[in-house]
Design a protein around this motif. Structure first.
Motif, PDB file in Angstrom:
ATOM      1  N   ALA A 115       0.222   3.006  -4.409  1.00 52.04           N
ATOM      2  CA  ALA A 115      -1.081   3.371  -4.961  1.00 52.04           C
ATOM      3  C   ALA A 115      -2.193   2.533  -4.345  1.00 52.04           C
ATOM      4  N   GLN A 116      -1.926   1.247  -4.121  1.00 57.34           N
ATOM      5  CA  GLN A 116      -2.943   0.392  -3.518  1.00 57.34           C
ATOM      6  C   GLN A 116      -3.264   0.833  -2.095  1.00 57.34           C
ATOM      7  N   ARG A 117      -2.237   1.200  -1.322  1.00 57.99           N
ATOM      8  CA  ARG A 117      -2.478   1.685   0.042  1.00 57.99           C
ATOM      9  C   ARG A 117      -3.253   2.997   0.019  1.00 57.99           C
ATOM     10  N   TYR A 118      -2.881   3.879  -0.931  1.00 56.65           N
ATOM     11  CA  TYR A 118      -3.598   5.150  -1.039  1.00 56.65           C
ATOM     12  C   TYR A 118      -5.077   4.922  -1.375  1.00 56.65           C
ATOM     13  N   HIS A 119      -5.346   3.992  -2.269  1.00 54.98           N
ATOM     14  CA  HIS A 119      -6.730   3.715  -2.653  1.00 54.98           C
ATOM     15  C   HIS A 119      -7.517   3.131  -1.486  1.00 54.98           C
ATOM     16  N   GLU A 120      -6.894   2.252  -0.719  1.00 54.41           N
ATOM     17  CA  GLU A 120      -7.582   1.693   0.448  1.00 54.41           C
ATOM     18  C   GLU A 120      -7.890   2.792   1.454  1.00 54.41           C
ATOM     19  N   SER A 121      -6.960   3.722   1.629  1.00 55.38           N
ATOM     20  CA  SER A 121      -7.213   4.853   2.528  1.00 55.38           C
ATOM     21  C   SER A 121      -8.343   5.722   1.987  1.00 55.38           C
ATOM     22  N   ASP A 122      -8.339   5.960   0.659  1.00 56.97           N
ATOM     23  CA  ASP A 122      -9.429   6.742   0.055  1.00 56.97           C
ATOM     24  C   ASP A 122     -10.777   6.074   0.275  1.00 56.97           C
ATOM     25  N   ASP A 123     -10.810   4.757   0.099  1.00 56.86           N
ATOM     26  CA  ASP A 123     -12.077   4.034   0.230  1.00 56.86           C
ATOM     27  C   ASP A 123     -12.633   4.135   1.646  1.00 56.86           C
ATOM     28  N   ARG A 124     -11.767   4.189   2.642  1.00 56.02           N
ATOM     29  CA  ARG A 124     -12.262   4.347   4.011  1.00 56.02           C
ATOM     30  C   ARG A 124     -12.986   5.683   4.173  1.00 56.02           C
ATOM     31  N   ILE A 125     -12.475   6.712   3.520  1.00 53.73           N
ATOM     32  CA  ILE A 125     -13.146   8.014   3.558  1.00 53.73           C
ATOM     33  C   ILE A 125     -14.465   7.960   2.810  1.00 53.73           C
ATOM     34  N   TYR A 126     -14.462   7.352   1.617  1.00 58.28           N
ATOM     35  CA  TYR A 126     -15.681   7.289   0.819  1.00 58.28           C
ATOM     36  C   TYR A 126     -16.757   6.440   1.481  1.00 58.28           C
ATOM     37  N   GLN A 127     -16.346   5.511   2.352  1.00 55.92           N
ATOM     38  CA  GLN A 127     -17.304   4.642   3.029  1.00 55.92           C
ATOM     39  C   GLN A 127     -17.857   5.257   4.298  1.00 55.92           C
ATOM     40  N   GLY A 128     -17.425   6.489   4.646  1.00 63.82           N
ATOM     41  CA  GLY A 128     -18.040   7.193   5.762  1.00 63.82           C
ATOM     42  C   GLY A 128     -17.117   7.607   6.876  1.00 63.82           C
ATOM     43  N   ALA A 129     -15.834   7.266   6.813  1.00 62.13           N
ATOM     44  CA  ALA A 129     -14.922   7.681   7.879  1.00 62.13           C
ATOM     45  C   ALA A 129     -14.769   9.193   7.860  1.00 62.13           C
ATOM     46  N   SER A 130     -14.766   9.797   9.051  1.00 65.46           N
ATOM     47  CA  SER A 130     -14.654  11.257   9.136  1.00 65.46           C
ATOM     48  C   SER A 130     -13.227  11.733   8.904  1.00 65.46           C
ATOM     49  N   ILE A 131     -12.259  10.914   9.221  1.00 66.67           N
ATOM     50  CA  ILE A 131     -10.863  11.290   9.032  1.00 66.67           C
ATOM     51  C   ILE A 131     -10.040  10.015   8.953  1.00 66.67           C
ATOM     52  N   ASP A 132      -8.953  10.065   8.234  1.00 66.84           N
ATOM     53  CA  ASP A 132      -8.064   8.925   8.111  1.00 66.84           C
ATOM     54  C   ASP A 132      -6.631   9.436   8.117  1.00 66.84           C
ATOM     55  N   LYS A 133      -5.843   8.879   9.018  1.00 69.00           N
ATOM     56  CA  LYS A 133      -4.449   9.298   9.136  1.00 69.00           C
ATOM     57  C   LYS A 133      -3.542   8.099   8.915  1.00 69.00           C
ATOM     58  N   THR A 134      -2.557   8.295   8.077  1.00 61.86           N
ATOM     59  CA  THR A 134      -1.563   7.254   7.818  1.00 61.86           C
ATOM     60  C   THR A 134      -0.189   7.907   7.737  1.00 61.86           C
ATOM     61  N   GLU A 135       0.813   7.114   8.033  1.00 62.93           N
ATOM     62  CA  GLU A 135       2.196   7.565   7.909  1.00 62.93           C
ATOM     63  C   GLU A 135       2.846   6.794   6.779  1.00 62.93           C
ATOM     64  N   GLU A 136       3.482   7.524   5.904  1.00 63.66           N
ATOM     65  CA  GLU A 136       4.136   6.918   4.753  1.00 63.66           C
ATOM     66  C   GLU A 136       5.555   7.452   4.642  1.00 63.66           C
ATOM     67  N   ILE A 137       6.426   6.606   4.117  1.00 58.79           N
ATOM     68  CA  ILE A 137       7.797   7.014   3.809  1.00 58.79           C
ATOM     69  C   ILE A 137       7.877   7.238   2.304  1.00 58.79           C
ATOM     70  N   ILE A 138       8.142   8.477   1.933  1.00 59.41           N
ATOM     71  CA  ILE A 138       8.232   8.853   0.516  1.00 59.41           C
ATOM     72  C   ILE A 138       9.640   9.373   0.267  1.00 59.41           C
ATOM     73  N   TYR A 139      10.209   8.907  -0.802  1.00 58.17           N
ATOM     74  CA  TYR A 139      11.574   9.316  -1.136  1.00 58.17           C
ATOM     75  C   TYR A 139      11.530  10.631  -1.899  1.00 58.17           C
ATOM     76  N   VAL A 140      12.239  11.613  -1.357  1.00 59.03           N
ATOM     77  CA  VAL A 140      12.358  12.932  -1.969  1.00 59.03           C
ATOM     78  C   VAL A 140      13.842  13.167  -2.226  1.00 59.03           C
ATOM     79  N   ASN A 141      14.185  13.358  -3.483  1.00 59.17           N
ATOM     80  CA  ASN A 141      15.604  13.491  -3.866  1.00 59.17           C
ATOM     81  C   ASN A 141      16.419  12.307  -3.350  1.00 59.17           C
ATOM     82  N   ASN A 142      15.827  11.098  -3.515  1.00 62.24           N
ATOM     83  CA  ASN A 142      16.476   9.841  -3.134  1.00 62.24           C
ATOM     84  C   ASN A 142      16.749   9.748  -1.633  1.00 62.24           C
ATOM     85  N   GLU A 143      16.038  10.549  -0.834  1.00 61.61           N
ATOM     86  CA  GLU A 143      16.176  10.475   0.615  1.00 61.61           C
ATOM     87  C   GLU A 143      14.808  10.171   1.212  1.00 61.61           C
ATOM     88  N   PRO A 144      14.762   9.239   2.179  1.00 61.23           N
ATOM     89  CA  PRO A 144      13.466   8.886   2.783  1.00 61.23           C
ATOM     90  C   PRO A 144      12.951  10.017   3.676  1.00 61.23           C
TER      91      PRO A 144
END
Length: 981
Positions: free
Chosen positions: A380-409
């Protein structure tokens, strides 16, 4: 209070007084009439009493004959008197007593006796009493009558005065009202004019109709709307304008308004203008009433065509928006990516179906929640920091995240971008999370595959380098030894054998070059150069290369160049020559009888500085079947299998030719018919050489200078190549030392540092050429000119040799002309001259005799004749005969243009050729011209140029005779060897 109001109050007051006094006068008049009647009544009573008295008096003196008549009169009077006093009880009683007495006693008897006198006196007394009372009443009534008369007169006078005042005030008020009415009428007319003007001025049409729908009034704006003038529509039905399809609907609508007495209505419907166009209007209708009954309609019409069209567009846009919204929702719900929208407080406002399914969340668990409420604090903290970059004027923000879906990365690429309103203010963000797990795995596989491919490519390069070296090295020995052998005395049979060996070597070299060119093309390492060149020289070289072969096969070989074809061009001359050699070589191979012809034409280029050259190579050979034309451009493919067996070849020439043509932005076409021949047409764009006319042409073949006195160190591990190179350099007059590897090269240079040149092979045992050159440059710090010899074909080998410190590079196998050309380009002419002079000083048998111009030849060919190579000598003479006059002409033209730099350079070059042929007189003149041009002095340059041209002209004819003699000797002793030229 205003004057008008005062007059109104006065009128009302006068009217009140008039009414009051009139009513009062009427009352008094009634009282007056009553009193008058009472007075008349009293007078009547008195009159009747008087008549009765007169009758009684008459009776005293009348006769009996008149008694009956008298009695009747008395009775009539009494009865009349009785009627008059009926309202007065006292008088009525008295009259009743008189009537009773008169009825009881007869008159006659009364008058006859004495007793009759009593009733008579009583009657008289009664009559006197009646008269007395009536007189009293008459007096009272007369008094009252007089009083009432005076009051009636006064009240009547006052009422008349009040009425007069009322009339006067009323007339004045009527006059004022008339004035006001007239003023109101004028104002009404003015208002009506203003109203009409207003109606005509507004952007609407105003009209009125009767109950039948006929126009009774219509503003002039109707002409602008419909094309009809108002007078054309007055009295006509509204249906004149209504669209025929709407007649019934419009009629029913306004009938309902009339029937239901609706005050105001509006209706949109189309009309048809005078010119037949359809327009949409909105008509506001107001019901006109008289005595609460409809008499017509007053209507206001607005032209809503544009609005209708706009509404239609809006509806269409809205429909499109809904469709797009449905489409977007369908896309968002059916896409595999996770899509979400957040507000400025990081709260989720929308998530698509994939988001909820992937993260196993419901809408209630997401909407209005932040990341801290639905995921781990770290994410959540990383997501908020990414959101803040957009709110501060960035035109686009790209990040890669590992999310577990059905206990698989799973790897997700999250792309966020801002959402902005019409004022470009950010009100939220949209994010798209794409599952790139498969892509990551595929990328890893690609990296592994790329690594394997790179390893394979490196292995292929190493393999090609090794094979090239292993094949070209012995081939160099074959080519070199055949060259040396051809310079010796051979029988005709031996020369035939030697020619077969040379042809086989040439075929093998062509095959190797084709294979390596194909490898370069497939590896994308074949580079097209942009160099200035002479097309004429390339065509001459092509003619020299195939002339003897055409004579051997008794073929007609012609090269025809159109007059408008430019000579000086910018492009890749080597690849052009390779293309032409391949095409003419194929034509030579597949043509047994007839002709081979090369036509060169110039076509307009894409720009004014470019030209499209068209080369058509035609032959009368075996031809190509139509269904096999496309296959001949495929690698290792020929038109028929029997062709390879009969004519040989690898099937790579045309494939490489097509690649080379395409790489230069051109194209190749084929026209062929079996048994009649083929025409290969190549079109390649080139740039004009802007310096082609102003600068002298650089010759492709440089004069072959003798290497006498040159000290050369050769590093070569192949024994045959050692023999060829050392023998060649010895024959050219050089002093040669040969070693087997790079270590011995270094050892030799440590022992002796006066070498003028180093020729070193790049692939030698112990220490290879690269390591040796690096040591010479880095450790020994020698500036010795180094020529790298390599059998590799990839440019990486040459580049590496240059990086290590080599000055030039030559590929194996090479001819004597090749090595001499590289040496000449690498070493300055002064260096060669000094070496040549040193060698002459060290040689006691050397003689320097300057021949006289008059009576002697003025030149000496002993230097080149020492090489014992008639073919080489002939080439040197032909080249000198061609270039020397041209060079002198260029020197003269440069002098006329005051281009001293060109004069000096050209004189310096010509000195090398003059020294080779021992033309000392001309050599001295050229040195003098060079020195004067260097100092930019033109005192005697022009005289020296004319003198040099005159001397050269005397040398030309003897030189031509010697060249012709050598040419005839070579032609008679042998049919020639084109492979060695």
């Amino acid at each position: 209070m205003s004057f008008t109001k005062r007059i109104s109050v006065f009128i009302i007051l006068a009217l009140g007084l008039f009414l009051y006094f009139s009513i009062s006068a009427l009352i008094y008049y009634r009282q007056f009439e009553g009193e008058r009647k009472q007075v008349q009544h009293s007078y009547q009573v008195l009159s009747h009493t008087q008549q009765l008295r007169d009758l009684f008096e008459q009776n005293l003196f009348s006769t009996r004959s008149l008694a009956g008549n008298w009695r009747n009169k008395v009775m009539d009077q009494l009865l009349a008197l009785q009627k008059l006093v009926v309202d007065n009880p006292v008088q009525s009683k008295r009259v009743d007593s008189l009537i009773a007495t008169f009825s009881t006693y007869g008159v006659a008897s009364a008058f006859r006796s004495t007793s009759a006198a009593v009733p008579q006196s009583g009657w008289l007394l009664t009559l006197r009493n009646i008269e007395r009372d009536e007189n009293q009443l008459l007096f009272l009534r007369d008094q009252s009558y007089q009083h009432i008369s005076r009051r009636l007169l006064a009240y009547t006078l006052i009422a008349c005065i009040s009425f007069l005042l009322f009339v006067v005030a009323g007339l004045w008020q009527l006059k004022q009202d008339e004035a006001k009415r007239r003023k109101a009428e004028q104002e009404a007319l003015a208002n009506e004019a203003r109203y009409r003007k207003l109606i005509e001025g507004v952007r609407v049409v105003v009209f009125t109709t009767d109950l039948d729908g006929r126009f009774s009034f219509i503003s002039r704006r109707v002409q602008q709307l419909t094309g009809y003038k108002p007078e054309e529509l007055l009295g006509r039905s509204y249906k004149t304008l209504v669209h025929p399809d709407w007649h019934e609907r419009v009629t029913q609508f306004y009938l309902r308004q009339l029937d239901n007495k609706l005050a105001d209505t509006s209706l949109d419907f189309p009309i048809v203008t005078k010119d037949g166009k359809e327009k949409w209007i909105r008509m506001y209708s107001t019901l006109l009433l008289e005595n609460e009954e409809p008499v017509g309609l007053q209507c206001v019409v607005l032209d809503t065509s544009e609005r209708k069209e706009m509404l239609m567009r809006l509806r269409q846009a809205e429909r499109q928006r809904r469709e797009n919204q449905h489409l977007l929702e369908a896309l968002m719900d059916n896409t595999a990516s996770l899509i979400f929208i957040k507000d400025l407080q990081h709260r989720y406002q929308f998530v698509n179906k994939a988001f909820k399914q992937t993260l196993q969340l419901t809408g209630e668990q997401v909407y209005g929640k932040t990341d801290f409420e639905i995921t781990t604090p770290e994410l959540a903290q990383r997501y908020h920091e990414s959101d803040d970059r957009i709110y501060q004027g960035a035109s686009i923000d790209k990040t890669e995240e590992i999310i577990y879906v059905n206990n698989e990365p799973h790897h997700f690429l999250i792309t966020k971008f801002p959402l902005r309103d019409e004022q470009q203010r950010i009100f939220g963000l949209c994010g798209i999370a794409t599952d790139i797990t498969d892509l990551i795995q595929y990328q890893q596989q690609l990296v592994e595959a790329k690594q394997r491919a790179e390893d394979a490519e490196k292995f292929q390069e190493q393999f090609l380098t090794t094979i090239s070296h292993e094949m070209r090295t012995p081939l160099q020995g074959i080519v070199g030894m055949t060259y040396l052998l051809s310079s010796s005395s051979l029988t005709a049979e031996q020369q035939e054998f030697l020619r077969s060996i040379q042809e086989a070597a040439d075929t093998l070299l062509t095959l190797i070059n084709d294979l390596l060119d194909l490898s370069k093309i497939k590896a994308g390492k074949l580079v097209i150069e942009k160099l200035p060149f002479s097309l004429k020289e390339i065509l001459q070289s092509l003619d020299h290369l195939f002339h003897f072969r055409a004579q051997e096969k008794k073929l007609s070989f012609d090269i025809v160049c159109a007059p408008d074809v430019p000579d000086r061009l910018i492009g890749d001359p080597h690849r052009l020559k390779q293309i032409l050699v391949n095409l003419v070589g194929n034509a030579m191979k597949f043509t047994e009888t007839g002709f081979i012809r090369v036509d060169v034409k110039a076509l307009p280029g894409e720009t004014k500085d470019s030209v499209m050259l068209q080369f058509a190579v035609a032959d009368s050979g075996i031809g190509i079947p139509a269904d096999r034309i496309q296959q001949i451009f495929e690698s290792f493919t020929q038109a028929e299998a029997a062709i390879s067996r009969k004519y040989g070849g690898s099937g790579l020439g045309l494939s490489i030719t097509q690649y080379l043509v395409k790489l230069q932005g051109g194209h190749i076409e084929v026209e062929s018919e079996p048994g009649k021949g083929s025409v290969f047409t190549v079109s390649i764009p080139y740039q004009h050489d802007p310096a082609g006319e102003s600068q002298p042409r650089q010759q492709i073949s440089q004069p072959m200078l003798a290497l006498r006195g040159l000290r050369v160190l050769v590093g070569e591990d192949n024994y045959v190549n050692q023999k060829f190179i050392s023998r060649l350099l010895h024959r050219l007059g050089a002093e040669v030392d040969v070693v087997d590897n790079g270590r011995e090269v270094i050892h030799k240079l440590e022992q002796r540092t006066d070498y003028d040149l180093l020729l070193i092979d790049m692939r030698m045992p112990v220490v290879n050429g690269y390591q040796a050159i690096r040591h010479i440059r880095k450790e020994m710090h020698l500036n010795l000119p180094i020529i790298a010899m390599t059998a590799a074909v990839l440019s990486d080998e040459e580049e590496r040799s240059y990086q290590e410190g080599a000055n030039a590079c030559i590929r194996k196998p090479f001819t004597p002309q090749d090595i001499l050309k590289v040496i000449y380009q690498l070493l300055p002419a002064q260096h060669l001259e000094n070496a040549h002079k040193d060698a002459l000083v060290q040689t006691p048998d050397s003689k320097h005799v300057e021949p006289a111009v008059n009576g002697q030849k003025g030149y000496d060919l002993s230097t080149i004749l020492e090489l014992d190579d008639d073919q080489y000598t002939l080439e040197v003479l032909d080249l000198f005969l061609k270039t020397a006059p041209e060079t002198l002409d260029q020197i003269e033209q440069a002098y006329k243009n005051k281009d001293f730099r060109q004069v000096r350079e050209k004189a310096h070059r010509l000195k090398s050729s003059l020294g080779l042929l021992n033309m000392h007189t001309l050599l001295a003149i050229m040195k003098n011209i060079e020195q004067q041009a260097a100092q930019e002095k033109d005192d005697h340059i022009f005289e020296d140029i004319l003198r040099a041209k005159s001397i050269l002209q005397q040398y030309m004819e003897p030189l031509r005779q010697e060249a012709d003699g050598l040419r005839n000797q070579l032609y008679s002793s042998s049919e020639g060897n084109p492979g060695l030229s």
